[in-house]
Every structure is written in structure tokens, then in C-alpha cells.
Design an enzyme around this catalytic site. Structure first.
Site: not given
Length: 217
Positions: A27, A60, A86-88
Site C-alpha cells: 500500500t 509500509a 519497510v517501503k523505501v
């Protein structure tokens, strides 16, 4: 191939989970806003609610672009739930943060990737997933599927363990073609996933079977 659903809608996530083929969720802030989820506290609670539905990874996304802030925000996200990835973003400070997270056992998804060079950097920095946005490339008359093929070739050359997560899936044929090329994961809408169910010969065959069965009843 793993199937992720790209949404913040809990009902869609539940439906995909109940179908029995869901491996995770991606998302982003735009998808959260679409569902009326705004404000940091509400967004964090929503991530946990998603994790409570699915069994697999939930990406996220950080909203920071400074290295120290990305690290701080990413560590907070990772502490929310064991399923959080963790989306970076693919920026210079993002690559630095990917390395930090990798060194500290925090799984990551490098997002907004549009070239093989960016995907190579993400793998070198230890990203768990890399997300090439094939639909957005198609939108500007560039072959998004070719990018998946290039990344697959490079990763196979050097044994990188980073998983190719084909993102911005627009339709069912994107899924089929990504599977042929060797993408490890796809993320798309519920409709694109359910589109794999459809074939007119299945419908007509089932109709005939049922009609023949009912002749004797």
C-alpha cells in the site's frame, strides 16, 4: 510467484485472503487517502489492521526523504508488527537507509524503481524486495515488462537474493507475462487477480455439465 494485493481496503484484502492465494499486501499514502485513512496515528493503526488479516508481508511506506528521518520512521514501522516490510523510495538517502536496515535485520521494499540500474543499487544495498512500476512505464510508451526481464537477468547473473516485485500491475496479462519472465512477486488490484479465474470455455463447460446432470433430476 507470490501474489500481493495493492490496496488499503480491508474488505478487498479479506476477499483476497479468503480466496486462498494471497501472500501479502502493498500500500502507499495515496491508497490510504483513497480509503479515508489520514493522519499518522490512523495510518499506523491501519497497517496493524492489515497485518491482522493476512499471513504474509505487508509493505509500509516511509514518507521521509532524509536519511536520518527515513531510518527513524522505518524503525518505528518495523516495530509495529513482525510482518511489516519497510517501503523505501529509490533516492540516494533511500539507498543508504536500505543498507542500514539490511545490516540491522529490517526487511525492506525499494519502491519507485524505473530502471535496471536502480534495481541493481537496491540489490547491492540489501533490499528484500525491489518494486519496478511496470504500468507507469507502459503509460509513457516504455516497455515495463522489458525492465522486469533486465532485472531478472542481472539478478540471476550475480545471485542477488532481492525479490523482484512487479508493481503497478494494470491487468491480468501483466500478471501472466511477469510470471513468464520470472518476477518473484506481483502486486495489483483484486480485479486483476480475479481476472485469472475467467475463461468462457470454463463457463460454458460448467453450464453444460450442470444442464446434463439436471436432466435426470
Amino acid at each position: 510467484m507470490k501474489f500481493f494485493i495493492d490496496t488499503a481496503n480491508l474488505d478487498e484484502i479479506r476477499e483476497a485472503q479468503e480466496l486462498g492465494v494471497l501472500d501479502g499486501v502493498t500500500t502507499n499514502p495515496s491508497l490510504m487517502a483513497k480509503e479515508g485513512i489520514t493522519g499518522r496515528d490512523n495510518i499506523l493503526k491501519h497497517y496493524v489492521a492489515i497485518c491482522d488479516i493476512v499471513d504474509g508481508d505487508v509493505s509500509a511506506e516511509v514518507i521521509s526523504t532524509d536519511y536520518d528521518e527515513i531510518v527513524k520512521e522505518g524503525e518505528q514501522l518495523a516495530e509495529l508488527h513482525g510482518q511489516i516490510v519497510v517501503k523505501v523510495p529509490m533516492i540516494e538517502d533511500g539507498v543508504r537507509a536500505l543498507k542500514h536496515f539490511s545490516d540491522n535485520g529490517i526487511r525492506t521494499n525499494c519502491t519507485l524503481v524505473f530502471s535496471a540500474g536502480q534495481a541493481l543499487l537496491a540489490a547491492k544495498a540489501g533490499a528484500t524486495y525491489v518494486s519496478p512500476f511496470i504500468g507507469r512505464l507502459d503509460d509513457i510508451s516504455t516497455d515495463g515488462l522489458n525492465l522486469i526481464a533486465e532485472i531478472r537477468h542481472i539478478y540471476d547473473n550475480y545471485g542477488y537474493e532481492t525479490q523482484i516485485l512487479a508493481a503497478s500491475i494494470r491487468h491480468t496479462m501483466h500478471i501472466i507475462n511477469c510470471a513468464k519472465i520470472g518476477a518473484d512477486v506481483m502486486t495489483g488490484s483484486l480485479s486483476s487477480i480475479k481476472g485469472l479465474l475467467k475463461h468462457p470455455l470454463t463457463d460454458s463447460g460448467l453450464e453444460k455439465f450442470l444442464a446434463d446432470y439436471n436432466k435426470g433430476n
